[in-house]
Design a protein around this motif. Structure first.
Motif, PDB file in Angstrom:
ATOM      1  N   THR A  72       0.967  -0.967  -0.287  1.00  0.00           N
ATOM      2  CA  THR A  72       0.192   0.039   0.306  1.00  0.00           C
ATOM      3  C   THR A  72       1.053   1.314  -0.227  1.00  0.00           C
ATOM      4  O   THR A  72       0.522   2.313  -0.879  1.00  0.00           O
ATOM      5  CB  THR A  72      -1.217   0.063   0.699  1.00  0.00           C
ATOM      6  OG1 THR A  72      -1.867  -1.277   1.077  1.00  0.00           O
ATOM      7  CG2 THR A  72      -1.781   0.785   1.164  1.00  0.00           C
ATOM      8  N   GLY A  73       1.721   1.177   1.010  1.00  0.00           N
ATOM      9  CA  GLY A  73       2.717   2.594   0.554  1.00  0.00           C
ATOM     10  C   GLY A  73       2.956   2.718  -0.087  1.00  0.00           C
ATOM     11  O   GLY A  73       3.578   3.882  -0.361  1.00  0.00           O
ATOM     12  N   ARG A  74       4.145   1.230  -1.068  1.00  0.00           N
ATOM     13  CA  ARG A  74       4.607   1.613  -2.403  1.00  0.00           C
ATOM     14  C   ARG A  74       3.564   2.566  -3.637  1.00  0.00           C
ATOM     15  O   ARG A  74       4.243   3.201  -4.637  1.00  0.00           O
ATOM     16  CB  ARG A  74       5.101   0.613  -2.714  1.00  0.00           C
ATOM     17  CG  ARG A  74       5.924   0.813  -4.131  1.00  0.00           C
ATOM     18  CD  ARG A  74       6.441  -1.197  -4.230  1.00  0.00           C
ATOM     19  NE  ARG A  74       7.503  -1.381  -3.257  1.00  0.00           N
ATOM     20  CZ  ARG A  74       8.589  -1.236  -2.418  1.00  0.00           C
ATOM     21  NH1 ARG A  74       9.446   0.403  -3.518  1.00  0.00           N
ATOM     22  NH2 ARG A  74       9.138  -2.034  -1.478  1.00  0.00           N
ATOM     23  N   GLN A  75       2.161   1.735  -3.378  1.00  0.00           N
ATOM     24  CA  GLN A  75       1.210   2.728  -4.208  1.00  0.00           C
ATOM     25  C   GLN A  75       0.863   4.179  -4.113  1.00  0.00           C
ATOM     26  O   GLN A  75       1.097   4.655  -5.270  1.00  0.00           O
ATOM     27  CB  GLN A  75       0.471   1.609  -4.327  1.00  0.00           C
ATOM     28  CG  GLN A  75       0.325   0.470  -4.919  1.00  0.00           C
ATOM     29  CD  GLN A  75      -0.870  -0.846  -4.727  1.00  0.00           C
ATOM     30  OE1 GLN A  75      -1.921  -0.887  -3.805  1.00  0.00           O
ATOM     31  NE2 GLN A  75      -1.082  -1.823  -5.648  1.00  0.00           N
ATOM     32  N   ALA A  76       1.446   4.950  -2.760  1.00  0.00           N
ATOM     33  CA  ALA A  76       0.871   5.340  -1.871  1.00  0.00           C
ATOM     34  C   ALA A  76       2.156   6.418  -2.502  1.00  0.00           C
ATOM     35  O   ALA A  76       2.111   7.995  -2.317  1.00  0.00           O
ATOM     36  CB  ALA A  76       0.668   5.601  -1.218  1.00  0.00           C
TER      37      ALA A  76
END
Length: 600
Positions: free
Chosen positions: A333-337
């Protein structure tokens, strides 16, 4: 072994000159004596007494110099004496000259490397009696078999025969606890003399990787007599129809196993200079999360490819969260954000590494089929007598990540099977990794080499050059692979100057006798013989190894020069030739049918 010293060329004389002069004098005396003997024999042949004529000595020599035939051989035709003399001279000279020439042909030069390389005594541990004895110890199924009843292929892996100037050339074998690394240039007989015999005579299961069809075409028919043949050919190298499939996600049960499978894809874009840079590490983490999500949800690699195409999809993170992999879910999720440029760069790197997942022809082999065909049992493969051929082309988008993944899974399952069996597989598994640096880039293969042999898994990694291995595993990794291999074969065509020099140093030095000539102030020559220390094989000799030969460096033994034994010179040559012809015809027919379907 007698050797002649290295002498200056283009100079008269030498340390043997006095002996040559003395020998010439005695030869002249001998020829005169043969003339006397021939005259006596001719006299007897004409019916006269043996003692007719002068005895051998001064009067005879004087008469011979004057040509006084009537005094030397009264009433004996000179032509008869000449004929007998010629016959007697031939009887004496032919064996003498033949023996002299035989000795000269086998008398090595002082700098001949063969006299300082391994002798049969030095490499006794690799001979058939030694490996047979070791096989009885390593394989419980052979423990009670008499050594003479154990076939060579059950005792070890054939390497070649010891190259010698004279005497018997024993056949050499790697034992069932050895692992082999071969560095051979193209056309150096690495397939015909190493890969084919190893796969053909594997006593149990066998893995064979290649980017060509020759290994499969030569051995598949005979291997089918022992067990099932599985051919992984998604890029139609051998034009074999799909008759089975394999699910790479079957063994993915946690983050570690997902990471291992993902690493086979990332290994395709690593190189010796970049290593694990930011983008490849990010892509590895991304692929690990996506593979873990697909495996957890009972999906396939099609889901991984679909999620790679959409960098904003929240589905995989949700799957990971629901399955309890909270850290992986948060990381994804952090990578996509993150920043769009960074996110897209990582996703694009992962797409490049996993480009084969976009090829329907390749995906058909690793996703559930539309018709009932069996799935390969990776866990149980090592306990069979089956053979799996893994074929892939070179270049971008090839099936190499899947070849490496399947090979790795089979090897790890074999190690587990060996542990369950008490420590070793019996019969052992042969893993012939031809073109390993192109299509089977298992990142931790150098680390696995250190223990595979102790588990009854005989790995044979074949590279075209040492530098090729460095590009895949880096300097440290290739050094580790080289050091862990207990049998190293270096064939013809080594053009890497650094590697050739390293090999020269490993082979070592020897003392060479050198003759020197000194001329004094009075014009007299004096000759002396001394010794000098020099390389047994310098780098130029290593590069110029003849085709069909290889340098063998086995752990704890002196370096040996061996003659490779290609399959077409063996007892199965006729059967294998027929198998190659049949396989070639089948490939031709299949390729023509495919071409007609695509271009009616």
């Amino acid at each position: 072994m007698s050797t002649r010293p290295v002498e200056p060329r283009g100079n008269a004389g030498g340390p043997l000159t006095p002996y040559v002069l003395l020998g010439t004098a005695w030869a002249a005396i001998g020829m005169v004596w043969l003339a006397w003997l021939s005259g006596r024999i001719a006299t007897v042949l004409t019916g006269r007494p043996w003692d007719t004529g002068p005895p051998f000595g001064g009067p005879f020599v004087q008469g011979l110099l004057r040509g006084d035939w009537a005094t030397l051989w009264p009433d004996v035709p000179p032509l008869l004496v000449a004929a007998v003399y010629g016959l007697t001279l031939a009887v004496v000279l032919l064996p003498t000259v033949g023996g002299w020439l035989w000795w000269l042909a086998r008398r090595p030069s002082a700098d001949d490397p063969l006299r300082s390389l391994a002798t049969p005594r030095d490499i006794e541990a690799l001979t058939l009696p030694a490996v047979t004895s070791k096989a009885r110890r390593l394989r419980p199924s052979l423990a009670h078999e008499p050594g003479k009843h154990i076939a060579p292929e059950s005792a070890g892996v054939a390497l070649g025969t010891l190259r010698r100037r004279t005497g018997r050339s024993p056949a050499l074998y790697a034992s069932w606890e050895d692992v082999v690394l071969a560095v051979m240039a193209p056309r150096a007989a690495k397939t015909t003399a190493l890969a084919v015999p190893a796969v053909l005579h594997a006593p149990g299961a066998a893995i064979a990787t290649s980017n060509k069809s020759d290994l499969w075409a030569t051995t598949a028919a005979l291997r089918a007599e022992h067990g099932r043949v599985w051919v992984f050919d998604p890029q139609q190298i051998a034009h074999v129809a799909q008759e089975w499939w394999w699910n790479p996600l079957t063994v993915v049960r946690d983050v570690e196993s997902a990471h291992r499978l993902a690493d086979h894809f990332i290994q395709q874009i690593r190189n010796e200079h970049q290593g694990d840079d930011f983008w490849s590490m990010g892509a590895l983490d991304l692929l690990t999360s996506l593979i873990l999500a697909a495996a957890t949800s009972g999906g396939t690699l099609l889901g991984v490819q679909r999620w790679l195409s959409d960098s904003t999809s929240r589905v995989p993170a949700g799957i990971l969260h629901d399955a309890g992999y909270l850290a992986s879910a948060r990381a994804l999720t952090g990578r996509q954000a993150g920043a769009p440029e960074t996110r897209e760069g990582i996703y694009e790197t992962a797409r490049t590494a996993a480009a084969c997942l976009a090829n329907p022809a390749i995906m058909a082999w690793v996703t559930p089929p539309t018709r009932p065909i069996p799935a390969l049992d990776v866990a149980g493969f090592a306990r069979t007598a089956d053979t799996v051929y893994l074929l892939s082309k070179d270049g971008a988008g090839n099936a190499a990540p899947l070849v490496a993944g399947l090979t790795d899974q089979i090897l790890r399952a074999a190690v587990q099977a060996a542990e369950v069996a008490g420590g070793r597989l019996d019969p052992p598994l042969i893993a012939c990794l031809d073109e390993a640096a192109n299509i089977c880039k298992i990142r931790d293969l150098p680390d696995q080499y250190s223990h595979l042999g102790s588990r009854g898994v005989v790995a044979i990694t074949i590279l075209q050059s040492y530098r090729q291995g460095t590009r895949v595993w880096g300097e440290r990794g290739m050094d580790a692979l080289w050091s862990a291999a207990t049998c190293k074969l270096v064939g013809a065509g080594i053009d890497d100057a650094r590697f050739a020099e390293d090999l020269s140093r490993l082979v070592g030095d020897h003392d060479v006798a050198v003759a020197s000539r000194t001329r004094g102030s009075a014009g007299h020559d004096s000759w002396q013989t001394s010794t000098r220390r020099q390389r047994i094989l310098d780098a130029a000799h290593v590069r110029a190894l003849p085709k069909g030969t290889a340098l063998l460096l086995a752990t704890g033994m002196r370096a040996a020069l061996i003659t490779l034994q290609p399959w077409f010179e063996g007892p199965l040559a006729a059967r294998l030739t027929q198998a190659v012809a049949a396989s070639t015809e089948a490939m031709k027919t299949s390729a023509q049918a495919k071409s007609h379907t695509e271009h009616p």
